[in-house]
Structures are given as structure tokens and as C-alpha cells.
Design a protein around this motif. Structure first.
Motif, mmCIF file in Angstrom:
data_model
loop_
_atom_site.group_PDB
_atom_site.id
_atom_site.type_symbol
_atom_site.label_atom_id
_atom_site.label_comp_id
_atom_site.label_asym_id
_atom_site.label_seq_id
_atom_site.Cartn_x
_atom_site.Cartn_y
_atom_site.Cartn_z
ATOM 1 N N LEU A 43 6.057 9.166 -7.286
ATOM 2 C CA LEU A 43 5.398 9.017 -6.193
ATOM 3 C C LEU A 43 4.733 7.688 -6.147
ATOM 4 O O LEU A 43 4.884 6.871 -5.130
ATOM 5 C CB LEU A 43 4.472 9.995 -6.028
ATOM 6 N N GLY A 46 7.161 4.998 -5.628
ATOM 7 C CA GLY A 46 7.551 4.741 -4.196
ATOM 8 C C GLY A 46 6.505 4.405 -3.128
ATOM 9 O O GLY A 46 6.745 3.630 -2.417
ATOM 10 N N ILE A 47 5.133 4.687 -3.506
ATOM 11 C CA ILE A 47 4.101 3.991 -2.814
ATOM 12 C C ILE A 47 3.894 2.448 -3.286
ATOM 13 O O ILE A 47 3.570 1.965 -2.083
ATOM 14 C CB ILE A 47 2.742 4.802 -3.320
ATOM 15 N N LEU A 49 6.578 0.600 -3.526
ATOM 16 C CA LEU A 49 7.556 -0.075 -2.798
ATOM 17 C C LEU A 49 7.289 0.148 -1.184
ATOM 18 O O LEU A 49 7.467 -0.969 -0.508
ATOM 19 C CB LEU A 49 8.980 0.855 -3.118
ATOM 20 N N TRP A 50 6.526 1.140 -0.874
ATOM 21 C CA TRP A 50 6.095 1.163 0.574
ATOM 22 C C TRP A 50 5.165 0.136 0.890
ATOM 23 O O TRP A 50 5.101 -0.498 1.800
ATOM 24 C CB TRP A 50 5.521 2.558 0.819
ATOM 25 N N VAL A 52 4.954 -2.961 -0.908
ATOM 26 C CA VAL A 52 5.744 -4.131 -0.629
ATOM 27 C C VAL A 52 6.581 -4.318 0.813
ATOM 28 O O VAL A 52 6.483 -5.308 1.231
ATOM 29 C CB VAL A 52 6.801 -4.337 -1.756
ATOM 30 N N TYR A 53 6.906 -3.080 1.099
ATOM 31 C CA TYR A 53 7.689 -3.045 2.386
ATOM 32 C C TYR A 53 6.731 -3.381 3.423
ATOM 33 O O TYR A 53 6.814 -4.179 4.471
ATOM 34 C CB TYR A 53 8.132 -1.628 2.628
ATOM 35 N N ALA B 11 11.757 3.406 -0.799
ATOM 36 C CA ALA B 11 10.478 3.965 -0.815
ATOM 37 C C ALA B 11 10.349 5.420 -0.084
ATOM 38 O O ALA B 11 9.953 6.268 -0.813
ATOM 39 C CB ALA B 11 9.336 2.914 -0.203
ATOM 40 N N LEU B 14 12.042 7.888 -2.624
ATOM 41 C CA LEU B 14 11.361 8.295 -3.913
ATOM 42 C C LEU B 14 10.200 9.018 -3.595
ATOM 43 O O LEU B 14 9.850 10.183 -4.213
ATOM 44 C CB LEU B 14 10.667 6.793 -4.301
ATOM 45 N N THR B 15 9.338 8.840 -2.538
ATOM 46 C CA THR B 15 8.096 9.536 -1.953
ATOM 47 C C THR B 15 8.541 10.925 -1.383
ATOM 48 O O THR B 15 7.638 11.705 -0.948
ATOM 49 C CB THR B 15 7.211 8.852 -0.856
ATOM 50 N N ALA B 18 9.915 12.988 -5.011
ATOM 51 C CA ALA B 18 9.000 13.059 -5.757
ATOM 52 C C ALA B 18 8.471 14.472 -5.898
ATOM 53 O O ALA B 18 8.116 14.869 -7.106
ATOM 54 C CB ALA B 18 7.654 12.048 -5.507
#
Lengths: 87, 87
Positions: A43, A46-47, A49-50, A52-53, B11, B14-15, B18
């Protein structure tokens, strides 16, 4: 702001702040055994990366939501590390 | 697909995924006491709103991600209810 945008905003706020009660519960109970390490780590990655996105596409709501979510999930991760050996 | 879109896709994956290790851990350990009810409920409501938002703007990745996430968080919620009184 039209209704649909408002819907997205509320959805973002809820899925962001949802981790606040978990952080509080873990802090109070001093126990996080039932929380999965993999979930927290995947998580968090992933967060990030979100985030950075969101920065890449200059989307403020996405940036703000994921900064808050990352802050909360990091707290839960730190507490899980801290309470690992608490019996 | 450019790099930034790929970043958003990863992202999202992954999220979304997770919650799979958390569902598996809760299923195996038969224990969910440390998981906050409020987190699960707020998260589920937020995900449903994301789903409605995704349908409203016809955004397939948003719809797919939130259908999967809702499925996984519902499993965790059902398991938490089921193992509530397991001592």
C-alpha cells in the motif's frame, strides 16, 4: 463544482481518512499483529507511486490525498514495527 | 503507453492488490481484532463512491480497480464479523 466532481472529492477524502481510525486504534491498543506487513508495504509503495503520478500530472487533489494517506499508513507501519515484540 | 500513465497504472494495481495479503492473513489467522471497524467501513463507502464516480466519468481503470478493491475489503469485513467472537 458539479455533483460528479463532488462525488470524487468525497470518495478521495473517505479513502484517505479511512486510515485515521486504524492509526488511532493501533496506537491505543498497542497491538498490530492482525495487520498484514505485505498490505502495509504494498500500500505504501502504491501510494508513493500515486504521489509521483499526481506530481507528474500536476493534480493537486491526487497529491494532497496521497500525502495524507502516506502519512497515516506510515504511522501504522511504524507502530506495527514498534509493537512487534510487545506481548 | 507513456511512462507516466504506466506509473499511474502500477500505482492503481498496487493500492488495489495490497488488500489481498490482508484478506489471506485474516483468513489464515482467523483473527481480525487489530483491524479497525471504522477503517473498513469508511474505506468500503469511499470505494463505492469511487466506483460510482468511475462509472459516471466512464473511466475503466477506476472502475476495475475499485471493483477489485471493494471485493477484497468486503472479504476482510466479512471475516472480521465472522471471527468477532472467536477466542
Amino acid at each position: 463544482m458539479d455533483f460528479i466532481t463532488l462525488l470524487g472529492l468525497i470518495a478521495g477524502i473517505l479513502t484517505t481518512l479511512a486510515y485515521l481510525p486504524q492509526a488511532i486504534k493501533t496506537w491505543q491498543s498497542k497491538s498490530a499483529d492482525d495487520i498484514s506487513w505485505s498490505m502495509l508495504i504494498i500500500l505504501s509503495v502504491g501510494i508513493v507511486l500515486w504521489l509521483v503520478y499526481g506530481v507528474s500530472i500536476r493534480n493537486i487533489p491526487l497529491i494532497v490525498a496521497n500525502v495524507v494517506t502516506f502519512f497515516l499508513t506510515s504511522i501504522i507501519l511504524v507502530l506495527k514495527i514498534r509493537y512487534k515484540n510487545v506481548v
